[in-house]
Design a protein around this motif. Structure first.
Motif, PDB file in Angstrom:
ATOM      1  N   ALA A  74      -6.644 -11.117 -10.844  1.00 25.94           N
ATOM      2  CA  ALA A  74      -5.407  -9.925 -10.805  1.00 25.94           C
ATOM      3  C   ALA A  74      -6.832  -8.763 -10.034  1.00 25.94           C
ATOM      4  CB  ALA A  74      -6.102  -9.431 -12.489  1.00 25.94           C
ATOM      5  N   TYR A  75      -7.508  -8.840 -10.001  1.00 27.21           N
ATOM      6  CA  TYR A  75      -7.846  -7.416  -9.248  1.00 27.21           C
ATOM      7  C   TYR A  75      -7.666  -8.063  -6.708  1.00 27.21           C
ATOM      8  CZ  TYR A  75     -12.017  -5.749  -5.943  1.00 27.21           C
ATOM      9  OH  TYR A  75     -12.790  -5.289  -5.470  1.00 27.21           O
ATOM     10  N   GLN A  76      -8.006  -9.606  -7.152  1.00 24.31           N
ATOM     11  CA  GLN A  76      -7.842  -9.896  -5.833  1.00 24.31           C
ATOM     12  C   GLN A  76      -6.653  -9.520  -5.130  1.00 24.31           C
ATOM     13  OE1 GLN A  76      -9.090 -13.469  -6.219  1.00 24.31           O
ATOM     14  NE2 GLN A  76     -10.719 -13.693  -4.746  1.00 24.31           N
ATOM     15  N   GLN A  77      -5.287  -9.250  -6.294  1.00 25.96           N
ATOM     16  CA  GLN A  77      -3.996  -9.009  -6.008  1.00 25.96           C
ATOM     17  C   GLN A  77      -3.555  -7.672  -5.948  1.00 25.96           C
ATOM     18  OE1 GLN A  77      -1.102 -11.883  -8.570  1.00 25.96           O
ATOM     19  NE2 GLN A  77      -2.936 -12.511  -8.591  1.00 25.96           N
ATOM     20  N   MET A  78      -4.416  -6.947  -6.774  1.00 30.36           N
ATOM     21  CA  MET A  78      -4.238  -5.845  -6.805  1.00 30.36           C
ATOM     22  C   MET A  78      -4.551  -4.837  -5.648  1.00 30.36           C
ATOM     23  SD  MET A  78      -4.984  -4.427 -10.066  1.00 30.36           S
ATOM     24  CE  MET A  78      -4.946  -5.185 -12.262  1.00 30.36           C
ATOM     25  N   LYS A  79      -6.005  -5.370  -5.357  1.00 39.33           N
ATOM     26  CA  LYS A  79      -6.398  -4.564  -3.858  1.00 39.33           C
ATOM     27  C   LYS A  79      -5.581  -4.738  -2.579  1.00 39.33           C
ATOM     28  CE  LYS A  79     -10.844  -3.603  -2.438  1.00 39.33           C
ATOM     29  NZ  LYS A  79     -11.336  -2.799  -3.230  1.00 39.33           N
ATOM     30  N   VAL A  80      -4.374  -6.077  -2.673  1.00 40.14           N
ATOM     31  CA  VAL A  80      -3.938  -6.345  -1.406  1.00 40.14           C
ATOM     32  C   VAL A  80      -3.029  -4.583  -0.986  1.00 40.14           C
ATOM     33  CG1 VAL A  80      -1.907  -7.378  -0.681  1.00 40.14           C
ATOM     34  CG2 VAL A  80      -3.644  -8.677  -1.275  1.00 40.14           C
ATOM     35  N   LYS A  81      -3.036  -4.041  -2.687  1.00 41.14           N
ATOM     36  CA  LYS A  81      -1.246  -2.947  -2.728  1.00 41.14           C
ATOM     37  C   LYS A  81      -2.300  -1.997  -3.019  1.00 41.14           C
ATOM     38  CE  LYS A  81       2.748  -5.727  -2.906  1.00 41.14           C
ATOM     39  NZ  LYS A  81       3.267  -5.194  -4.394  1.00 41.14           N
TER      40      LYS A  81
END
Length: 231
Positions: A74-81
């Protein structure tokens, strides 16, 4: 003997403790004022984590090893945004730190133990902070933009059914609390939050990342949840 409730006090009496030596002190998890942070204390603890003023802190509290991969994804996906997002993971038990570090290495996610901050090179934005002390989490929740409640993700262990951990500590700081499906022991506290916004309960890293980003983009929703936590 000070017990947290009538049921516990009665159990001590059944063991032979004299009634006049046995009293109820209430549940210390719900002690409010000593855990709330003044602005000065917030600044002090923020600096202790070497965080820049513009960073957004997310805390995953009381986490177990089997939950780290979910949180990291989830962290890796959030960091994109949300590139200024910083994750702090607080393990339920410090002896699990090694297992958690192994998972993060497998995912090529850099990390640092909180006790090492200031003794190693400057803290890059990519590094996850691992809390390696007991007793600080209930205070650090006051710095978070949002929280994930450890022990709330499903597991095959039958002794864990409905577990989840301390809801009261992030509630005291009026923080949005995300959690999984494993929460039947905490329904009385979590149900009102779900009535406020059902996006707090997440099934997979994708839904968690999507909902957390949505929350950060909508200050009116954060204020609505803050009021519900206070209530």
């Amino acid at each position: 003997i000070g017990a947290k409730g009538d049921k516990d006090a009665e159990a001590y009496r059944c063991l032979g403790e004299r009634p006049e030596r046995n009293f109820v002190v209430a549940d210390l998890k719900f002690s409010v004022e000593e855990n709330r942070l003044s602005e000065d204390k917030k600044e002090k603890f923020w600096k202790s984590l070497s965080l820049a003023s513009e960073e957004i802190l997310w805390i995953a509290g009381s986490l177990h090893p089997h939950e780290v991969r979910f949180i990291a994804s989830a962290y890796q996906q959030m960091k994109v945004k949300v590139p200024r997002l910083r994750l702090l993971i607080a393990p339920r038990w410090l002896e699990h730190l090694g297992q958690m570090e192994s998972v993060l290495r497998d995912l090529s996610i850099p990390f640092i133990r909180k006790s090492k901050i200031g003794t190693e090179p400057p803290l890059s934005l990519e590094k996850i902070i691992l809390l390696d002390t007991y007793g600080e989490l209930k205070v650090l929740y006051g710095l978070a933009a949002f929280v994930f409640l450890g022990g709330s993700l499903p597991t095959e262990d039958p002794s864990w059914k409905g577990l989840s951990h301390n809801v009261a500590e992030p509630l005291i700081h009026e923080k949005p609390i995300f959690f999984g499906k494993n929460v039947c022991f905490r329904q009385s506290l979590l149900a009102p939050l779900l009535e406020c916004w059902d996006g707090l309960q997440v099934e997979n890293p994708e839904s968690f990342a999507k909902n957390a980003v949505y929350l950060l983009e909508h200050p009116e929703l954060r204020e609505k949840l803050r009021k519900k936590c206070d209530e």
